[in-house]
Motif scaffolding. Structure first.
Motif, mmCIF file in Angstrom:
data_model
loop_
_atom_site.group_PDB
_atom_site.id
_atom_site.type_symbol
_atom_site.label_atom_id
_atom_site.label_comp_id
_atom_site.label_asym_id
_atom_site.label_seq_id
_atom_site.Cartn_x
_atom_site.Cartn_y
_atom_site.Cartn_z
ATOM 1 N N PRO A 192 -2.151 -1.985 1.247
ATOM 2 C CA PRO A 192 -1.464 -1.107 2.189
ATOM 3 C C PRO A 192 0.004 -1.515 2.321
ATOM 4 N N ILE A 193 0.868 -0.536 2.595
ATOM 5 C CA ILE A 193 2.311 -0.766 2.551
ATOM 6 C C ILE A 193 2.753 -1.894 3.478
ATOM 7 N N GLU A 194 2.149 -2.003 4.658
ATOM 8 C CA GLU A 194 2.553 -3.060 5.587
ATOM 9 C C GLU A 194 2.173 -4.432 5.048
ATOM 10 N N GLU A 195 1.023 -4.533 4.397
ATOM 11 C CA GLU A 195 0.626 -5.815 3.808
ATOM 12 C C GLU A 195 1.527 -6.159 2.623
ATOM 13 N N GLN A 196 1.963 -5.142 1.874
ATOM 14 C CA GLN A 196 2.922 -5.378 0.786
ATOM 15 C C GLN A 196 4.191 -6.034 1.334
ATOM 16 N N ARG A 197 4.686 -5.483 2.437
ATOM 17 C CA ARG A 197 5.909 -6.034 3.035
ATOM 18 C C ARG A 197 5.702 -7.491 3.463
ATOM 19 N N LYS A 198 4.554 -7.768 4.032
ATOM 20 C CA LYS A 198 4.279 -9.134 4.488
ATOM 21 C C LYS A 198 4.150 -10.098 3.311
ATOM 22 N N THR A 446 -4.122 -11.601 -5.520
ATOM 23 C CA THR A 446 -5.540 -11.408 -5.799
ATOM 24 C C THR A 446 -6.383 -11.447 -4.525
ATOM 25 N N ALA A 447 -5.708 -11.483 -3.376
ATOM 26 C CA ALA A 447 -6.373 -11.476 -2.055
ATOM 27 C C ALA A 447 -7.280 -12.685 -1.842
ATOM 28 N N GLN A 448 -7.040 -13.766 -2.582
ATOM 29 C CA GLN A 448 -7.766 -15.001 -2.293
ATOM 30 C C GLN A 448 -7.337 -15.556 -0.944
ATOM 31 N N ILE A 449 -6.105 -15.271 -0.566
ATOM 32 C CA ILE A 449 -5.626 -15.553 0.786
ATOM 33 C C ILE A 449 -4.940 -14.285 1.287
ATOM 34 N N ARG A 450 -4.885 -14.119 2.602
ATOM 35 C CA ARG A 450 -4.251 -12.948 3.219
ATOM 36 C C ARG A 450 -3.142 -13.427 4.140
ATOM 37 N N VAL A 451 -2.059 -12.698 4.185
ATOM 38 C CA VAL A 451 -0.896 -13.110 4.964
ATOM 39 C C VAL A 451 -1.233 -13.284 6.433
#
Length: 468
Positions: A192-198, A446-451
């Motif tokens: 999602p765009i907000e997660e891209q920014r983070k 790879t979403a192994q960790i999330r911001v």
């Protein structure tokens, strides 16, 4: 970011990988498990490629404010304008306006040497007062989807999840070429765009810390050069200077040939038949020398020797060697200490310092002498060879230099060693930061960790969102 914070970050990342998957369901894809909210699309669905132009080499000029951006200028994902610059008339910026790069543009190199994998470098154009012309075999990457953040895409194109399949598409033996059609079919992971920014903000944070570290290394290295010049012309005791054939030096210093202090032994021409990628003994080469002095670990370029070692050519810890051939610009006359006994072999074109009386000449001081502008320029001036320069023990020993008393030699060496140790510490911190960046880059993509699971307050860091 402080050096001690890295372990805390690594520990937190490990905990995050265990807990983050509880917060959102994951789905199986061709790229593995990713969050349900993430998408996998083809490159061409969200990005487009705009190829550069084949500018005529005959139109180039000696200098201008308009520079051609070629493959070699995209060096290790940074814009290296100083690498073999080519200029065109400033009128070209208007004549070929659609090939002029703008601040924020993303560009990728499409050709390189396959052995080095120096293709596929992606660079983000920063603000510059130059007109930058896009050359052929370099392509601009344009965003064609509102679902994509430019900074996120920049980092995604640096990640293994993109580069591994990209390299598999390369064609050619001596020179690798990437096909724009093949690139367009590669997968792109879109959170999602907000997660891209983070994600972009976190990676920028670490990358910016690395850039600051690089600046500190550059400044400290320049300080060391200035200190060498000052110490070898003024000394440490504020005494009056005298003019000599080598320039100004303190009044109490003597001017003598290097050969009065030591002998230099030639290395042995080891048989290339016994050079192997593994073995007990390492062949010392000019590649083991830093340009400004010191021992360099050759890592995967290390040559091992598996044949019989002749007597007298197995080096001991603390042996001082000088490079007598210029395998690379700046190496001629560089010196280095052997870090370990019974491991390194004294190869040809390297000179071993022997019969040094340290009651008159401190070995660590001699190491720094070889890094002075006077000694380096004299070694280069008297060297032979056109493409590759060579010197000899006799030519080195004929060079005259300024010699203080032994106590002042120790003082000078101590001051220079302190600065060198500071540089080494800065380089080590940068290495840790660079490894952290590579780890974060892969695990975030790879979403192994999330911001949102990263606790930046734990180590006094605050991420900043990426640009639109």
């Amino acid at each position: 970011m402080m050096e001690g914070q890295t372990a805390t970050i690594d520990e937190h990342l490990h905990e995050t990988k265990i807990t983050n998957k509880k917060k959102e369901s994951y789905k199986t894809t061709e790229l593995g498990f990713i969050p349900e909210s993430w998408k996998i699309v083809k490159f061409e669905e969200v990005l487009s490629l705009f190829n550069g132009y084949a500018f005529k080499s005959t139109d180039a000029v000696e200098s201008s404010n308009t520079q051609l951006i070629r493959m070699g200028n995209l060096y290790q994902n940074k814009l290296a304008l100083e690498r073999k610059p080519i200029f065109y008339p400033d009128s070209y910026a208007q004549k070929y306006s659609k090939y002029v790069l703008q601040e924020g543009d993303l560009i990728i190199s499409l050709t390189g040497t396959s052995e080095k994998e120096d293709y596929g470098f992606t660079v983000k154009i920063n603000k510059t007062n130059k007109n930058l012309l896009l050359n052929q075999r370099v392509a601009r990457i344009d965003i064609i989807s509102a679902d994509v953040n430019r900074d996120y895409i920049f980092y995604f194109l640096l990640s293994r999840i993109f580069l591994t399949p990209l390299f598999l598409t390369a064609k050619g033996m001596k020179q690798a070429n990437l096909s724009t059609n093949a690139i367009k079919k590669l997968n792109v992971v879109i959170p999602p765009i907000e997660e891209q920014r983070k994600i972009a903000g976190v990676l920028w944070l670490v990358q910016n810390a690395i850039a600051q570290q690089e600046q500190l290394i550059t400044l400290t290295t320049e300080l060391k050069k200035a200190l060498i010049q000052k110490l070898f012309t003024e000394g440490t005791r504020n005494e009056p200077q005298k003019m000599t054939e080598i320039g100004l030096i303190p009044e109490s210093w003597d001017v003598i040939p290097l050969g009065n202090m030591f002998q230099i032994k030639h290395g042995y021409a080891f048989d290339g038949e016994y050079f192997k990628p593994e073995g007990e003994f390492i062949l010392m080469t000019p590649g083991h020398f830093y340009e400004d002095g010191g021992f360099r670990d050759q890592k995967d370029k290390t040559k091992y020797y598996t044949g019989k070692v002749p007597d007298g050519y197995l080096l001991n810890e603390g042996d001082l060697l000088v490079a007598m051939t210029e395998q690379k610009s700046g190496l001629l006359g560089s010196s280095a200490f052997i870090p370990e006994s019974n491991k390194y072999l004294h190869n040809q074109r390297l000179g071993l310092i022997e019969r040094l009386d340290e009651s008159y000449l401190y070995k660590q001081f001699l190491f720094h002498i070889f890094n002075t502008p006077h000694i380096r320029s004299e070694i280069s001036r008297t060297a032979t060879g056109s493409k590759v320069k060579h010197t000899s023990p006799s030519k080195i020993r004929d060079i005259i230099f300024g010699l203080p008393d032994i106590q002042e030699q120790i003082e000078i060496a101590f001051l220079l060693d302190k600065v060198a140790a500071k540089i080494d510490a800065l380089v080590s911190i940068k290495k840790v930061m660079s490894e952290l960046f590579r780890t974060l880059l892969h695990q975030l993509m790879t979403a192994q960790i999330r911001v949102d699971d990263l606790n930046f307050s734990a180590f006094n860091l605050e991420p900043q969102g990426g640009d639109e």
